[in-house]
Design a protein around this motif. Structure first.
Motif, PDB file in Angstrom:
ATOM      1  N   ASP A  33     -54.140  32.797   0.965  1.00 16.56           N
ATOM      2  CA  ASP A  33     -54.078  31.454   1.671  1.00 16.56           C
ATOM      3  C   ASP A  33     -55.396  30.998   2.241  1.00 16.56           C
ATOM      4  OD1 ASP A  33     -51.214  31.429   1.223  1.00 16.56           O
ATOM      5  OD2 ASP A  33     -50.714  32.210   3.140  1.00 16.56           O
ATOM      6  N   LYS A  34     -56.121  31.613   2.722  1.00 17.69           N
ATOM      7  CA  LYS A  34     -57.344  31.262   3.370  1.00 17.69           C
ATOM      8  C   LYS A  34     -58.426  30.839   2.224  1.00 17.69           C
ATOM      9  CE  LYS A  34     -57.409  34.383   7.528  1.00 17.69           C
ATOM     10  NZ  LYS A  34     -58.447  35.585   7.885  1.00 17.69           N
ATOM     11  N   ALA A  35     -58.396  31.709   1.047  1.00 18.65           N
ATOM     12  CA  ALA A  35     -59.204  31.195   0.063  1.00 18.65           C
ATOM     13  C   ALA A  35     -58.919  29.947  -0.477  1.00 18.65           C
ATOM     14  CB  ALA A  35     -59.176  32.471  -1.205  1.00 18.65           C
ATOM     15  N   ARG A  36     -57.514  29.635  -0.632  1.00 26.83           N
ATOM     16  CA  ARG A  36     -57.007  28.415  -1.171  1.00 26.83           C
ATOM     17  C   ARG A  36     -57.257  27.127  -0.524  1.00 26.83           C
ATOM     18  NH1 ARG A  36     -52.864  26.222   0.233  1.00 26.83           N
ATOM     19  NH2 ARG A  36     -51.662  28.332   1.098  1.00 26.83           N
ATOM     20  N   ARG A  66     -64.939  29.435   6.230  1.00 23.01           N
ATOM     21  CA  ARG A  66     -65.877  29.212   5.430  1.00 23.01           C
ATOM     22  C   ARG A  66     -67.021  30.033   5.451  1.00 23.01           C
ATOM     23  NH1 ARG A  66     -66.379  22.989   3.527  1.00 23.01           N
ATOM     24  NH2 ARG A  66     -68.494  23.647   3.805  1.00 23.01           N
ATOM     25  N   ARG A  67     -67.367  30.230   6.595  1.00 24.04           N
ATOM     26  CA  ARG A  67     -68.531  31.099   6.998  1.00 24.04           C
ATOM     27  C   ARG A  67     -68.170  32.569   6.610  1.00 24.04           C
ATOM     28  NH1 ARG A  67     -69.217  28.985  11.477  1.00 24.04           N
ATOM     29  NH2 ARG A  67     -67.943  30.238  12.557  1.00 24.04           N
ATOM     30  N   GLU A  68     -66.864  33.044   6.741  1.00 28.13           N
ATOM     31  CA  GLU A  68     -66.673  34.396   6.566  1.00 28.13           C
ATOM     32  C   GLU A  68     -66.766  34.528   4.781  1.00 28.13           C
ATOM     33  OE1 GLU A  68     -62.771  35.054   8.028  1.00 28.13           O
ATOM     34  OE2 GLU A  68     -63.290  35.064   9.918  1.00 28.13           O
ATOM     35  N   ALA A  69     -65.994  33.612   4.153  1.00 34.92           N
ATOM     36  CA  ALA A  69     -66.021  33.619   2.718  1.00 34.92           C
ATOM     37  C   ALA A  69     -67.622  33.819   2.250  1.00 34.92           C
ATOM     38  CB  ALA A  69     -65.381  32.425   2.196  1.00 34.92           C
ATOM     39  N   ARG A  70     -68.445  32.874   2.639  1.00 38.08           N
ATOM     40  CA  ARG A  70     -69.989  32.913   2.331  1.00 38.08           C
ATOM     41  C   ARG A  70     -70.565  34.190   2.636  1.00 38.08           C
ATOM     42  NH1 ARG A  70     -70.398  28.089   4.137  1.00 38.08           N
ATOM     43  NH2 ARG A  70     -71.431  28.571   6.143  1.00 38.08           N
ATOM     44  N   GLN A  71     -70.288  34.863   3.562  1.00 42.66           N
ATOM     45  CA  GLN A  71     -70.976  36.265   4.022  1.00 42.66           C
ATOM     46  C   GLN A  71     -70.139  37.227   3.102  1.00 42.66           C
ATOM     47  OE1 GLN A  71     -69.714  36.679   8.180  1.00 42.66           O
ATOM     48  NE2 GLN A  71     -71.500  35.479   8.986  1.00 42.66           N
ATOM     49  N   ARG A  72     -68.998  37.187   2.715  1.00 51.66           N
ATOM     50  CA  ARG A  72     -68.407  38.204   1.817  1.00 51.66           C
ATOM     51  C   ARG A  72     -69.000  37.934   0.530  1.00 51.66           C
ATOM     52  NH1 ARG A  72     -63.157  36.759   1.803  1.00 51.66           N
ATOM     53  NH2 ARG A  72     -62.860  35.777   3.854  1.00 51.66           N
ATOM     54  N   SER A  73     -69.198  36.945   0.004  1.00 52.07           N
ATOM     55  CA  SER A  73     -69.980  36.564  -1.340  1.00 52.07           C
ATOM     56  C   SER A  73     -71.105  37.066  -1.413  1.00 52.07           C
ATOM     57  CB  SER A  73     -69.802  35.065  -1.856  1.00 52.07           C
ATOM     58  OG  SER A  73     -70.567  34.410  -0.990  1.00 52.07           O
TER      59      SER A  73
END
Length: 135
Positions: A33-36, A66-73
């Motif tokens: 859900d967060k990713a979507r 968004r910040r968490e997703a960037r850090q994970r990538s």
């Protein structure tokens, strides 16, 4: 008459009552859900505030995701993506080309990068990270 006694005066009548039903407390969002939701904010012309409002969130929460997703990538390192393979040219066509043979061509955020033979992996990954940061 005291203020605690019920009255029939219009100024003291209850005019509206809101009833909140459903589960209270924090909502739990799955990673999907967060990713979507984060992906919705990356669409051209999308507004983080509008996406957040549509899902009942605050913009700050979506920016944090968004910040968490960037850090994970960034931590995940290089990933495989679909490739477009063009038909190989004949030896004669290759001799007619003035530019050196290109092994890999990337397009990130509208910027095209060609990686030729002998490029160092560390330089290529640094350039890719820089391109991703600007998109």
């Amino acid at each position: 008459m005291s203020r605690l006694e019920p009255t029939l005066e219009l100024e003291h009548q209850v005019r509206r009552i809101e009833v909140i039903t459903g589960a209270g407390g924090r909502r739990r969002w799955t990673v999907d859900d967060k990713a979507r939701i984060v992906e919705e904010t990356l669409e051209p012309g999308a507004s983080v505030s509008m996406v957040a409002r549509r899902h009942g969130l605050t913009p700050q929460q979506v920016f944090a995701w968004r910040r968490e997703a960037r850090q994970r990538s960034d931590e995940a390192g290089p990933r495989f993506i679909p490739a477009i393979v063009e038909a190989a040219s004949t030896p004669r066509q290759r001799r007619q080309q003035a530019a050196p043979m290109v092994l890999i061509e990337l397009e990130i955020g509208g910027v095209r990068m060609r990686i030729g033979d002998g490029a160092k992996a560390s330089i290529v990954s640094a350039v890719i990270r820089a391109l991703k940061a600007t998109s």
